[in-house]
Design an enzyme around this catalytic site. Structure first.
Site, PDB file in Angstrom:
ATOM      1  CB  THR A 157      32.581  43.728  49.142  1.00  0.00           C
ATOM      2  OG1 THR A 157      31.553  44.230  49.389  1.00  0.00           O
ATOM      3  CG2 THR A 157      32.657  42.140  49.308  1.00  0.00           C
ATOM      4  CG  HIS A 158      33.007  47.631  46.681  1.00  0.00           C
ATOM      5  ND1 HIS A 158      33.442  48.075  45.649  1.00  0.00           N
ATOM      6  CD2 HIS A 158      32.229  46.612  46.725  1.00  0.00           C
ATOM      7  CE1 HIS A 158      33.004  47.299  44.794  1.00  0.00           C
ATOM      8  NE2 HIS A 158      32.451  46.258  45.289  1.00  0.00           N
ATOM      9  CB  SER A 279      52.024  59.704  70.859  1.00  0.00           C
ATOM     10  OG  SER A 279      52.341  61.044  70.554  1.00  0.00           O
ATOM     11  CE  LYS A 285      47.500  58.026  68.341  1.00  0.00           C
ATOM     12  NZ  LYS A 285      48.203  58.729  66.981  1.00  0.00           N
ATOM     13  CG  ASN A 287      50.394  55.217  67.887  1.00  0.00           C
ATOM     14  OD1 ASN A 287      49.280  55.825  67.793  1.00  0.00           O
ATOM     15  ND2 ASN A 287      51.235  56.096  68.106  1.00  0.00           N
ATOM     16  CD  GLU A 292      50.690  52.756  62.106  1.00  0.00           C
ATOM     17  OE1 GLU A 292      50.195  53.921  61.572  1.00  0.00           O
ATOM     18  OE2 GLU A 292      51.303  52.760  63.067  1.00  0.00           O
ATOM     19  CE1 TYR A 319      80.053  37.230  39.833  1.00  0.00           C
ATOM     20  CE2 TYR A 319      81.697  38.536  39.002  1.00  0.00           C
ATOM     21  CZ  TYR A 319      80.993  38.161  40.081  1.00  0.00           C
ATOM     22  OH  TYR A 319      81.012  39.130  41.071  1.00  0.00           O
ATOM     23  CD  GLN A 324      80.752  42.546  44.726  1.00  0.00           C
ATOM     24  OE1 GLN A 324      81.806  41.992  44.333  1.00  0.00           O
ATOM     25  NE2 GLN A 324      80.898  44.000  45.002  1.00  0.00           N
TER      26      GLN A 324
HETATM   27  N1  ARG Z   1      82.224  39.225  45.501  1.00  0.00           N
HETATM   28  C1  ARG Z   1      81.749  38.531  44.357  1.00  0.00           C
HETATM   29  C2  ARG Z   1      80.211  38.566  44.021  1.00  0.00           C
HETATM   30  O1  ARG Z   1      79.551  38.698  45.095  1.00  0.00           O
HETATM   31  C3  ARG Z   1      82.405  37.245  44.232  1.00  0.00           C
HETATM   32  C4  ARG Z   1      82.607  36.782  42.971  1.00  0.00           C
HETATM   33  C5  ARG Z   1      83.724  37.540  42.385  1.00  0.00           C
HETATM   34  N2  ARG Z   1      84.174  36.974  41.126  1.00  0.00           N
HETATM   35  C6  ARG Z   1      85.085  37.720  40.383  1.00  0.00           C
HETATM   36  N3  ARG Z   1      85.281  37.110  39.067  1.00  0.00           N
HETATM   37  N4  ARG Z   1      85.543  38.885  40.597  1.00  0.00           N
HETATM   38  O2  ARG Z   1      79.747  38.478  43.045  1.00  0.00           O
END
Ligand code: ARG
Length: 493
Positions: A157-158, A279, A285, A287, A292, A319, A324
């Site tokens: 711990t610590h 290395s 070395k 590593n 990491e 949308y 996207q």
């Molecule tokens: N490439 C677009 C996306 O990944 C697909 C959907 C596009 N729709 C639109 N109304 N332009 O979101």
């Protein structure tokens, strides 16, 4: 006029800078198999609902099958000027099947529900491979833990020596945490396995459709009904990415331990040559780069989660093109977490533990002091606070004298000075680290028997998680097979 299928109302072409800035093909090309599957199912649904006759269905399915074959042999050519994978597949179809037939597929569908269908199918498949890889890592780690339930090492711990534990206890603690990661991944899977297909642009359609049919053929558990919700929701991605991020943070903490424990100063273990690197200048070395990089890449995956949440937080329902940007961070996290799981499975599967060094460290730095205090409580009826004080003074004195708790005669003498009678044999047994660990048998403690019980429980949980995983893999391939069967039947009519 531009060559894009949506270009009817445009008099001029898109600027090259605009096209380059807005295309998403580089990101979404990896969903082509899902885009084709979703398109096949959509065509079957349109036929079932009377929008395609047998000839139109067969022609569309023929060209979609060709697209699939081209893709599988690596010869499907995608064009960035077509914006995204959806437009590439549809354009391929229309060019092959002709506009009269090919142009019928996009009825009762929008790219807004299409992209989400592809995305859910794709992430679903990738989550299954992440779960598979995590089950492998957990199984490997647990097997190693089971061999070392009596291998005493310092517990920290610590970052200071605290109490003796065993290597098996240390390793099984990681598995205990990963079982929760598995449950989070399973929950993310179940929440994402619903079908947005048929939600169309945002508000469904006035054409007759059968969303249940499409959902079933794509292996979804249910229809994601509300069309505005279905086309707006990205929480399925945020949820999967959150589960991936928590897992990566857990792996990073293991990575941190592997880095330190493999150092010369600790010397508790050694990674195999195959999972280390050298290395370019220092010939000696070796590593622990895999550990990491797991720490380093955890930072990157945390960044992925923050990136996605930041994109989502100010997009109103319906949308918007911002959305996207949802995919790159999720892809990156899936790739990085999967890579980390694979490399850590290899590293732990080939690791060498150093029990002598572990034992020497336990003896060197008062890790057994709490055992002595608890013995005063249990065997000499000393109140714990007083026992703590007596042992604390003894440790202070030993530190000044430069001796350790292995100096039994000295311990006997110090206890006598505090009015406690004890034989050398008694003190040696109390301060023996393995015997101490054996007595540490409270529920969830490191006593070998208790650790073995925990390990057995984790083995059972892993077997159940594997069975659950297998059931979902089977359901997905059954859906795929059913689609293939229906496609073949339509093609032979
Ligand atoms: N490439 C677009 C996306 O990944 C697909 C959907 C596009 N729709 C639109 N109304 N332009 O979101």
């Amino acid at each position: 006029m531009s060559s894009n299928p949506w270009a009817g109302r445009f008099a001029g072409n898109m600027a090259a800078s605009m096209a380059a800035y807005t295309e998403s093909l580089a990101v979404d090309a990896r969903m082509i198999a899902e885009d084709i599957w979703g398109s096949q199912v959509h065509a079957l649904m349109l036929h079932r609902c009377g929008h395609l006759d047998d000839a139109a269905l067969a022609t569309i399915l023929h060209w979609l099958e060709r697209a699939r074959a081209d893709h599988e042999r690596g010869s499907f050519v995608m064009r960035a000027e077509l914006e995204d994978v959806h437009m590439n597949v549809e354009t391929y179809l229309i060019q092959g099947a002709g506009a009269e037939f090919g142009g019928r597929l996009h009825a009762a569908r929008s790219r807004n529900d299409q992209v989400l269908t592809d995305c859910r199918l794709y992430v679903r498949a990738r989550l299954l491979s992440v779960e598979d890889a995590l089950l492998e890592l957990a199984t490997t780690t647990l097997a190693l833990a089971a061999q070392h339930t009596r291998t005493v090492m310092p517990g920290y711990t610590h970052s200071q020596h605290a109490q003796p534990i065993t290597a098996g206890y240390w390793l099984s603690a990681h598995v205990a945490g990963w079982l929760r990661d598995l449950r989070r991944l399973q929950a993310a899977y179940r929440n994402l396995n619903t079908s947005p297909l048929g939600a169309c642009a945002l508000a469904g359609t006035d054409l007759r459709t059968d969303r249940e049919y499409s959902a079933r053929l794509l292996g979804f558990d249910a229809v994601l009904e509300h069309a505005l919700d279905a086309t707006s929701a990205r929480d399925f991605l945020a949820e999967a990415l959150s589960a991936l991020t928590l897992l990566m943070v857990a792996l990073s903490r293991l990575g941190e331990e592997l880095v330190w424990f493999s150092s010369h100063e600790f010397g508790l273990l050694e990674l195999a040559d195959a999972f280390t690197s050298g290395s370019s200048i220092m010939p000696q070395k070796k590593n622990p780069d895999c550990a990491e990089l797991t720490r380093g890449k955890a930072g990157r995956v945390i960044g992925d989660l923050v990136q996605l949440l930041t994109v989502l937080k100010s997009v109103s329902l319906g949308y918007s093109r911002d959305l996207q940007e949802d995919k790159p961070p999720v892809w990156d996290a899936l790739d990085q977490v999967h890579g980390a799981l694979r490399v850590l499975t290899g590293a732990l599967g080939s690791i060498t533990l150093r029990p002598e060094r572990m034992r020497a460290m336990v003896d060197a730095n008062f890790a057994t002091a709490t055992q002595l205090a608890n013995w005063l409580v249990a065997a000499r009826d000393v109140p714990f606070r007083q026992a703590h004080e007596i042992v604390g003074r003894l440790v202070g004195e030993f530190t000044r004298q430069g001796c350790t708790l292995t100096a039994t005669a000295e311990v006997v003498a110090q206890l006598a000075g505090a009015g406690i009678a004890a034989s050398a044999a008694e003190v040696a047994a109390v301060l023996d680290p393995l015997q101490g660990v054996e007595r540490q048998a409270s529920q969830g403690g490191p006593a070998p028997g208790e650790t073995a019980r925990l390990i057995a429980g984790y083995q059972t949980a892993l077997a159940a998680a594997r069975a659950d995983w297998r059931q979902r893999v089977t359901a997905v391939s059954a859906a795929r097979d059913e689609t293939a069967r229906l496609v073949a039947a339509a093609l032979s009519r």
